[in-house]
Design an enzyme around this catalytic site. Structure first.
Site, PDB file in Angstrom:
ATOM      1  N   LYS A  96       0.855  -1.205   0.000  1.00  0.00           N
ATOM      2  CA  LYS A  96       0.000   0.000   0.000  1.00  0.00           C
ATOM      3  C   LYS A  96       0.886   1.249   0.000  1.00  0.00           C
ATOM      4  CE  LYS A  96      -2.662   3.342   2.045  1.00  0.00           C
ATOM      5  NZ  LYS A  96      -2.260   4.607   2.673  1.00  0.00           N
ATOM      6  N   ASP A 111      -5.206   5.375 -15.429  1.00  0.00           N
ATOM      7  CA  ASP A 111      -6.195   4.503 -14.793  1.00  0.00           C
ATOM      8  C   ASP A 111      -5.490   3.801 -13.630  1.00  0.00           C
ATOM      9  OD1 ASP A 111      -7.889   2.489 -14.020  1.00  0.00           O
ATOM     10  OD2 ASP A 111      -8.405   1.854 -16.054  1.00  0.00           O
TER      11      ASP A 111
HETATM   12  C1  MEV Z   1       0.797   4.734   4.988  1.00  0.00           C
HETATM   13  O1  MEV Z   1      -0.097   5.291   4.047  1.00  0.00           O
HETATM   14  C2  MEV Z   1       1.780   3.798   4.312  1.00  0.00           C
HETATM   15  C3  MEV Z   1       2.677   2.997   5.248  1.00  0.00           C
HETATM   16  O2  MEV Z   1       1.863   2.321   6.199  1.00  0.00           O
HETATM   17  C4  MEV Z   1       3.465   2.039   4.425  1.00  0.00           C
HETATM   18  C5  MEV Z   1       4.248   1.018   5.214  1.00  0.00           C
HETATM   19  O3  MEV Z   1       3.870   0.698   6.341  1.00  0.00           O
HETATM   20  O4  MEV Z   1       5.252   0.518   4.650  1.00  0.00           O
HETATM   21  C6  MEV Z   1       3.586   3.913   6.044  1.00  0.00           C
END
Ligand code: MEV
Length: 419
Positions: free
Chosen positions: A254, A270
């Site tokens: 993420k 996209d």
């Molecule tokens: C937050 O949007 C993204 C993180 O949680 C990514 C990660 O934990 O590696 C900081």
């Protein structure tokens, strides 16, 4: 002067100096309603307005020896600063090296209820390969269906719908993302396929799993620049968890997509297609894992690698409708879709390094909350220079809450009015 120290006019002057943006482009950026309701109404159904997102610039990116300013659209504080920091560390060791050898997308036609054996159907399709490609290519001038392949599948759903024969067109999309033209190509060859096989063509659609548009990116991050050997070691521990455990892998990825999506959004891509393909690729060996790989050099520096499919375009799609996306592409200054995908991969890698570095040292919340403090200050009623004053005081006190923001604000106001 750093971008964050400049006021908006200075930022525009900087962009005019560093990129090809014209006065007209700056006028569009200045006007929040540049992306008009008329445009929105043409693009989607039942339109009632336009949703804005903050647009910022990540700095320090050097990819294959070329410098980039990366436009990023995101609602999340820290993302742009983190990408810029990660890119700065990479820049000190020569920047990112990236490659994207192919720009092939797959279009699928699903054939079912075959009255002949799949082998015979396959042979007939193969024997008519030239004609099928001719029909597909008659629907496009620039994008080219180069080849085709046939796969035989057994339905694994509980409905037991029988065998599926899949005809896949391999289409070179060049500088387009290619979705529309591939869908048209798939539809155009389906009746020929039905004639050849006696089967029924059900789905005719591109696959967003763009495994023939893989991008690889690599960078070295010197141990001294990221806080020493213990931080390197902790990052390797963090990577071991993201490789091994799906709950961590999802958050790790993420973070990578925080950067890729933001730059993709700012350039009119996209991003759902990029997301879907990235997550499928993360699970390519049957287990969902980290999209990046991290290891140490002999000298103890950190090496990061990111590989994922990225299907993007610099012609057609939203890039041709949304004036801000056009400006995003202009700021980035990429000449091809491949170049865009390589920059996006560098943004993902920089983002991951920055997150891991923070997590493996002081923790993510300190920096995040420092930036978040400005939002809290605003929500608590601060305006103008009070926002920064209140945010700084809350960060110094390590107490970032709306209640504290209101207290600081009222003490600033009573000092000003003398009561
Ligand atoms: C937050 O949007 C993204 C993180 O949680 C990514 C990660 O934990 O590696 C900081």
């Amino acid at each position: 002067m750093k971008i964050y120290e400049m006021n908006l006019d200075q930022r525009f002057d900087y962009l005019k100096r560093e990129t090809n943006l014209s006065n007209h482009d700056i006028k569009i950026l200045r006007n929040p309603s540049s992306f008009s309701f008329v445009n929105a109404d043409r693009m989607v159904e039942n339109a009632i307005g336009v949703l804005s997102l903050p647009l910022g610039i990540a700095t320090n990116f050097v990819v294959n020896n070329k410098s980039y300013l990366v436009p990023m659209a995101t609602e999340e504080p820290s993302v742009i600063a983190a990408a810029s920091n990660g890119a700065k560390v990479a820049k000190n060791s020569g920047g990112f090296s990236a490659e994207c050898p192919e720009s092939l997308m797959i279009g699928q036609v699903q054939l079912v209820s075959l009255p002949i054996s799949p082998i015979t159907a396959r042979l007939r399709i193969r024997a008519n390969k030239k004609e099928i490609l001719r029909i597909a290519n008659s629907r496009s001038r620039s994008v080219v269906a180069k080849s085709l392949q046939v796969r035989e599948l057994n339905d694994k759903s509980r409905n037991k719908m029988g065998k599926i024969l899949l005809l896949e067109l391999l289409v070179d999309t060049k500088d387009a993302m290619g979705a529309n033209v591939i869908n048209t190509m798939c539809e155009s060859v389906s009746s020929k396929l039905e004639d050849l096989t006696g089967g029924k063509a059900i789905l005719k659609i591109l696959s967003n799993y763009a495994t023939k548009r893989l991008v690889k990116c690599r960078a070295i991050f010197s141990k001294d620049d990221i806080g020493g050997k213990d931080v390197v070691e902790n990052i390797l521990y963090a990577y071991s968890l993201a490789y091994t455990d799906v709950y961590r892998a999802v958050t790790h990825n993420k973070g990578i997509m925080n950067g890729i999506d933001a730059a993709a959004l700012a350039t009119g891509q996209d991003f759902r297609a990029i997301e879907a393909a990235a997550h499928a690729y993360a699970a390519r060996d049957g287990t969902y894992r980290s999209l990046t790989k991290w290891y140490k050099t002999r000298k103890g520096d950190l090496v990061g690698e990111l590989e994922l499919p990225i299907a993007v375009g610099i012609v057609g799609g939203a890039t041709s409708v949304n004036p801000i996306s056009k400006i995003g592409l202009k700021i980035l200054g990429v000449k091809t879709a491949k170049e865009l995908s390589m920059v996006l991969s560098a943004v993902g890698l920089a983002q991951n390094l920055a997150a891991l570095r923070a997590l493996a040292s002081e923790g993510i919340q300190k920096g995040h909350m420092r930036l978040h403090a400005r939002n809290i200050a605003y929500t608590a009623g601060c305006r103008g220079n009070h926002i920064d004053l209140v945010a700084k005081k809350m960060s110094d006190e390590n107490s970032i809450t709306a209640t504290r923001a209101k207290e600081i604000l009222s003490s600033l106001e009573s000092k000003r009015t003398g009561c």
